[in-house]
Design an enzyme around this catalytic site. Sequence first.
Site, mmCIF file in Angstrom:
data_model
loop_
_atom_site.group_PDB
_atom_site.id
_atom_site.type_symbol
_atom_site.label_atom_id
_atom_site.label_comp_id
_atom_site.label_asym_id
_atom_site.label_seq_id
_atom_site.Cartn_x
_atom_site.Cartn_y
_atom_site.Cartn_z
ATOM 1 N N LYS A 195 0.850 -1.194 0.000
ATOM 2 C CA LYS A 195 0.000 0.000 0.000
ATOM 3 C C LYS A 195 0.883 1.240 0.000
ATOM 4 O O LYS A 195 1.532 1.550 0.998
ATOM 5 C CB LYS A 195 -0.903 0.052 1.234
ATOM 6 C CG LYS A 195 -1.906 1.216 1.182
ATOM 7 C CD LYS A 195 -2.454 1.604 2.539
ATOM 8 C CE LYS A 195 -1.666 2.717 3.183
ATOM 9 N NZ LYS A 195 -1.767 4.029 2.465
ATOM 10 N N GLU A 269 9.974 0.698 10.576
ATOM 11 C CA GLU A 269 10.967 1.770 10.385
ATOM 12 C C GLU A 269 10.205 3.068 10.550
ATOM 13 O O GLU A 269 9.472 3.488 9.659
ATOM 14 C CB GLU A 269 11.617 1.651 9.001
ATOM 15 C CG GLU A 269 12.956 2.387 8.907
ATOM 16 C CD GLU A 269 12.814 3.866 8.605
ATOM 17 O OE1 GLU A 269 12.774 4.665 9.568
ATOM 18 O OE2 GLU A 269 12.742 4.229 7.429
ATOM 19 N N CYS A 303 13.237 11.241 7.951
ATOM 20 C CA CYS A 303 13.287 10.777 9.343
ATOM 21 C C CYS A 303 14.687 10.791 9.932
ATOM 22 O O CYS A 303 14.843 10.760 11.152
ATOM 23 C CB CYS A 303 12.664 9.387 9.462
ATOM 24 S SG CYS A 303 13.340 8.174 8.311
ATOM 25 N N GLU A 401 9.093 15.849 16.308
ATOM 26 C CA GLU A 401 9.499 15.675 14.920
ATOM 27 C C GLU A 401 8.662 16.605 14.034
ATOM 28 O O GLU A 401 7.516 16.304 13.704
ATOM 29 C CB GLU A 401 9.311 14.214 14.486
ATOM 30 C CG GLU A 401 9.898 13.912 13.128
ATOM 31 C CD GLU A 401 9.710 12.464 12.708
ATOM 32 O OE1 GLU A 401 10.535 11.974 11.918
ATOM 33 O OE2 GLU A 401 8.735 11.824 13.148
#
Length: 498
Positions: A195, A269, A303, A401
């Site tokens: 997906k 991850e 990231c 973040e």
Amino acid sequence: MTATTAAATFTVRRGQGTPAPALPPFGQFINGAFVPPCSAETADVENPATGEILMQVPSGSVEDVDAAVAAAVAAKADWAARTPKDRSSLLLRIADIMEANRALLEALEAANTGKPAAVAEDDISSAIDTFRFSAGAARTFSTPGAGDYAENHTSVILREPVGVVGVITPWNYPLLMAAWKIAPILAAGNTMVLKPSEQTPLTTLKLAELIASEVPAGVLNIVTGPGRIVGNRISEHPDVDLVAITGSVGSGQKVAAGAAGTVKRVHLELGGKAPVVIFDDADLAAAAKGVREAGYWNGGQECGAACRVLVHESVAEKFTELLVREVSEISVGAPGAGDDVEIGSMISGAHYERVLAALEDVRKDGLTIAVGGHALAGPGYFIEPTVVTNVPAGAPITSTEIFGPVVSVETFSTDEEAVTRANETVYGLAASVWTTNSARSLSVPRKLDFGTVWVNSHLVIANEMPWGGFKGSGYGRDLSVYALEDFSRTKHVMYNHG
């Protein structure tokens, strides 16, 4: 640390006469072909640099996922029986097809993400190399030798595919993150259902179109749609043997919870907040250039971005001056505006608003915005490259973040404080250490709780080396032979010859 500010003027350079990208077919890619979706619902796919709608894709349903999983189940025995040489040959053909269609894939990736040319080119090059590395790794993947570990019994370790792997990829590196999963998953002998992000599915679908005649039907299936439907069904499906995601911590938690019902393996991850620890003996000019490159790469939508600087108090003022000067020179532009453009747009209007809201919180917290900090006028979702200084220990920006073109700078006094502060985060994906002291370069990385630690560089990635994190950044490894291990299982067979 003395506040350092710059009156940099940022504008968005616009491409002239950029040709329309070659769009993929409409439909879900199931059992080797694009097929009509089970639902009539669709989602718009936008060019975030212009606000234009590029095309519509299906908003997938549970029935679409079930059909894709059924195709993967039907194909898994034959694909698992292929020799490593056969699987390797297929991956090399995929890499060659991508190379032959490089310009097409770069243009489509840039249009769907707002990436500048340098980032789009790097993404496609890295994706191609991922397939080539995995092709080689498929043929050298080994297990411990057979032997007698109990009297009169010979033990053999078999390395087997896991089976059907469900994959959920993010919006920030659509084709590259798809490659990071597809290549080792197929190399290890699995079939899969993927997906892509509903915001950026186009290059993944285009890849499926380009390689459809090469990949056996059912080995690779792609279903577009929202995470709450398609992602949830992949995670909980009883015939999916492992689910892998690259995404946010929240998304990873939902995947792990969904997978728990069938006790399937997960590969996570997730996010990061990478500290950049700059000691008093560091090459400050090199460190500032390194943060310019690694803090703002892909607009900071990365990231592992070098987004949190911890610099020794004795050199903080000098380093900040150098960093602000570097960032003031960053060029911002839309796809097609030139090869020297460094930062493109944010991925969507919603994410653009989130980053701007984070900058407003910075102002409310009384921190100094030394350069940038504002939206840029015109069509598209552009934000100035930003440096936030005078950041105290424990400020929200040190742990949140933001995932945009924002770098914060804080100071430390001792090596012990630097390590403690760097580790004070829920994330554990990546970090860097900047020093010319050889003893420090060996000791400090061992104390940092991150899956990757660079010394005097940041965000340099090699397909031969593993990528993955600790703590809230998840577990499992992408890239390297460790990825093939994650997507395989071991079986012990013992023969009695007494």
